[in-house]
Design a protein around this motif. Structure first.
Motif, PDB file in Angstrom:
ATOM      1  N   PHE A  66      14.300  20.014 -19.827  1.00 18.58           N
ATOM      2  CA  PHE A  66      14.345  19.942 -18.366  1.00 18.58           C
ATOM      3  C   PHE A  66      15.786  19.994 -17.855  1.00 18.58           C
ATOM      4  O   PHE A  66      16.064  20.583 -16.788  1.00 18.58           O
ATOM      5  CB  PHE A  66      13.648  18.675 -17.882  1.00 18.58           C
TER       6      PHE A  66
ATOM      7  N   TYR B 244      15.825  24.066 -10.109  1.00 16.31           N
ATOM      8  CA  TYR B 244      15.740  22.664  -9.679  1.00 16.31           C
ATOM      9  C   TYR B 244      14.371  22.380  -9.083  1.00 16.31           C
ATOM     10  O   TYR B 244      13.901  23.085  -8.189  1.00 16.31           O
ATOM     11  CB  TYR B 244      16.830  22.376  -8.643  1.00 16.31           C
ATOM     12  N   LYS B 245      13.720  21.343  -9.626  1.00 19.36           N
ATOM     13  CA  LYS B 245      12.478  20.824  -9.062  1.00 19.36           C
ATOM     14  C   LYS B 245      12.523  19.314  -9.107  1.00 19.36           C
ATOM     15  O   LYS B 245      12.967  18.727 -10.095  1.00 19.36           O
ATOM     16  CB  LYS B 245      11.252  21.325  -9.830  1.00 19.36           C
TER      17      LYS B 245
ATOM     18  N   TYR C 272      10.981  17.370 -12.022  1.00 19.09           N
ATOM     19  CA  TYR C 272      11.687  17.343 -13.302  1.00 19.09           C
ATOM     20  C   TYR C 272      12.296  15.971 -13.533  1.00 19.09           C
ATOM     21  O   TYR C 272      12.258  15.427 -14.649  1.00 19.09           O
ATOM     22  CB  TYR C 272      12.795  18.406 -13.340  1.00 19.09           C
TER      23      TYR C 272
ATOM     24  N   THR D  73       9.752  13.445 -14.593  1.00 19.00           N
ATOM     25  CA  THR D  73       9.380  13.613 -16.012  1.00 19.00           C
ATOM     26  C   THR D  73      10.466  13.066 -16.932  1.00 19.00           C
ATOM     27  O   THR D  73      10.185  12.392 -17.934  1.00 19.00           O
ATOM     28  CB  THR D  73       9.126  15.103 -16.326  1.00 19.00           C
TER      29      THR D  73
END
Length: 441
Positions: free
Chosen positions: A250, A259-260, A263, A266
């Motif tokens: 990630f 980019y999220k 992420y 997680t």
């Protein structure tokens, strides 16, 4: 007894003296005539057919009023069978002595008062009593004759008392210091013997040198510890490597501009998993000082149920409590037992994703308390139950297996037992037994 008739011997000499004893007989007869005292002795006599027999002879000289010797009265008894049995006993004793001397173990027999009666060569060699007149002496007397082994002999006297007090065979380990640097460990069996009236007859003591066996056991324990350390290390590496791989992937996505927001969620979740594994591993490895105090398990279990009640409701699980409020106390570390019960209840809740019932029972069985936690989950196969409690072995998708291992360790530290039984599609039962406080037993 000799085979002659009365008519054959009246007025004549009875020819019962063998030729090889004739000279000895004449000397003895002359002495009796000279001293005129009653004489008894054992000797050999001859029958009419020439066969020999052992006899016990009693001779008394008779005198008249003037003191003149006028006759002899001789009483003889056949002791051939007695002598045969005596010889057989002596031979048996020799054979028995040879047998016990051939034994590699130390063998000693004492009478009911603790006097040494017989000991084999191995026993005498251990205590350096080969040239000591040991028979008829107590351990305390022998301790003075063998000062180097004084403490060992006095230790023997103390364990003798235990055998007599218990009135049955006892088994114990005794250490004998051969020198300042070397000691020997013995597996000792002491068997007290009594007559039908309960009086002491004797004490049989058999000691087997297990020094080398103990050294081997210690090496095996060290080898087992190394094996467990290796197993734990491999498990920790495996459990940490997986979330690290996810985190690394990630972060690479983020570096490349992908980019999220999820992420980061997680990544944090995987870091939490690493922290969980490390924390559980530290609890297992860190030596802990346990302060035991008497506690009633009933309120303790109520507290644990209250703590997990919300989680149970969210998972459609009902917890039924059947507690014997009169059950006595156990010596325990309260927080550690809570940890065990929480681990087991959480496992039970997670084993029923579609809901169900958990039953908790507390009852006293003699000098132990039994806590049974039963669920209605899918159950565990026979082959998998055998491995429960091993590090990193788990039936849960995200479990580490350390929780159950820690639970086993805690119950063992409390001198208790934990048993898991299960049937497919019927559920699992965990039973924990703990000893009742000595003052309440």
């Amino acid at each position: 007894m000799f085979g002659w008739s009365e008519q054959e011997v009246i007025g004549d000499k009875l020819p019962t003296i063998p030729d090889f004893l004739q000279e000895d007989y004449e000397k003895l007869h002359a002495e009796i005539v000279r001293n005129r005292h009653v004489t008894s002795y054992e000797t050999v006599r001859q029958r009419k057919d020439g066969t020999l027999l052992n006899v016990s002879t009693f001779i008394s000289p008779l005198s008249d009023a003037k003191g003149n010797l006028i006759a002899f009265v001789a009483i003889q008894r056949d002791i051939t069978e007695h002598k045969r049995m005596e010889a057989a006993l002596i031979e048996n004793a020799k054979q028995l002595r040879t047998l016990i001397n051939a034994m590699p173990d130390s063998v000693c027999f004492k009478d009911g008062e603790g006097h040494w009666i017989e000991a084999n060569d191995c026993c005498l060699r251990i205590f350096e009593l080969e040239h000591v007149p040991y028979q008829g002496k107590h351990d305390e007397e022998l301790a003075r004759l063998s000062p180097h082994y004084r403490s060992a002999l006095l230790q023997c006297a103390e364990s003798d008392k235990r055998a007599w007090e218990e009135g049955k065979p006892v088994r114990l380990e005794e250490i004998i210091f051969v020198s300042r640097e070397e000691s020997r460990i013995f597996d000792v069996r002491k068997v007290p013997l009594f007559d039908p009236d309960g009086r002491r007859i004797g004490l049989l003591v058999i000691s087997h040198d297990i020094t080398e066996l103990k050294k081997t056991e210690e090496l095996l324990r060290k080898s087992e510890k190394l094996s467990v350390v290796g197993q734990l290390a491999a498990g920790v590496a495996h459990e940490i490597r997986n979330p690290l791989t996810s985190i690394r992937g990630f972060i690479q996505f983020i570096q490349e501009g992908n980019y999220k927001r999820e992420y980061f969620q997680t990544i944090l979740s995987e870091l939490d998993r690493i922290q969980s594994v490390v924390n559980e591993f530290l609890v297992l490895a860190k030596p802990q000082v346990i302060n035991f105090t008497p506690r009633n398990l009933s309120p303790l279990l109520h507290q644990v149920v209250e703590l997990l009640q919300t989680e149970a409701i969210l998972n459609n699980v009902q917890i039924t409590v059947e507690l014997d409020e009169t059950a006595t106390m156990v010596n325990c570390e309260e927080n550690q037992l809570k940890q065990v019960f929480i681990n087991i209840l959480k496992n039970a809740i997670e084993a029923m994703p579609n809901g169900g019932r958990i039953t908790i029972q507390l009852q006293q069985l003699g000098d132990t308390l039994s806590v049974r936690i039963q669920d209605q989950g899918e159950g565990i196969g026979e082959e998998r139950i055998q491995k429960l409690g091993e590090p990193f072995y788990t039936t849960k998708e995200k479990g580490t297996g350390l929780g159950l291992m820690i639970s086993y360790k805690i119950i063992q530290a409390h001198q208790g037992n934990m048993k898991i039984s299960s049937q497919r599609n019927k559920g699992t039962t965990v039973e924990i037994t703990l000893p009742v406080c000595a003052s309440f037993a």
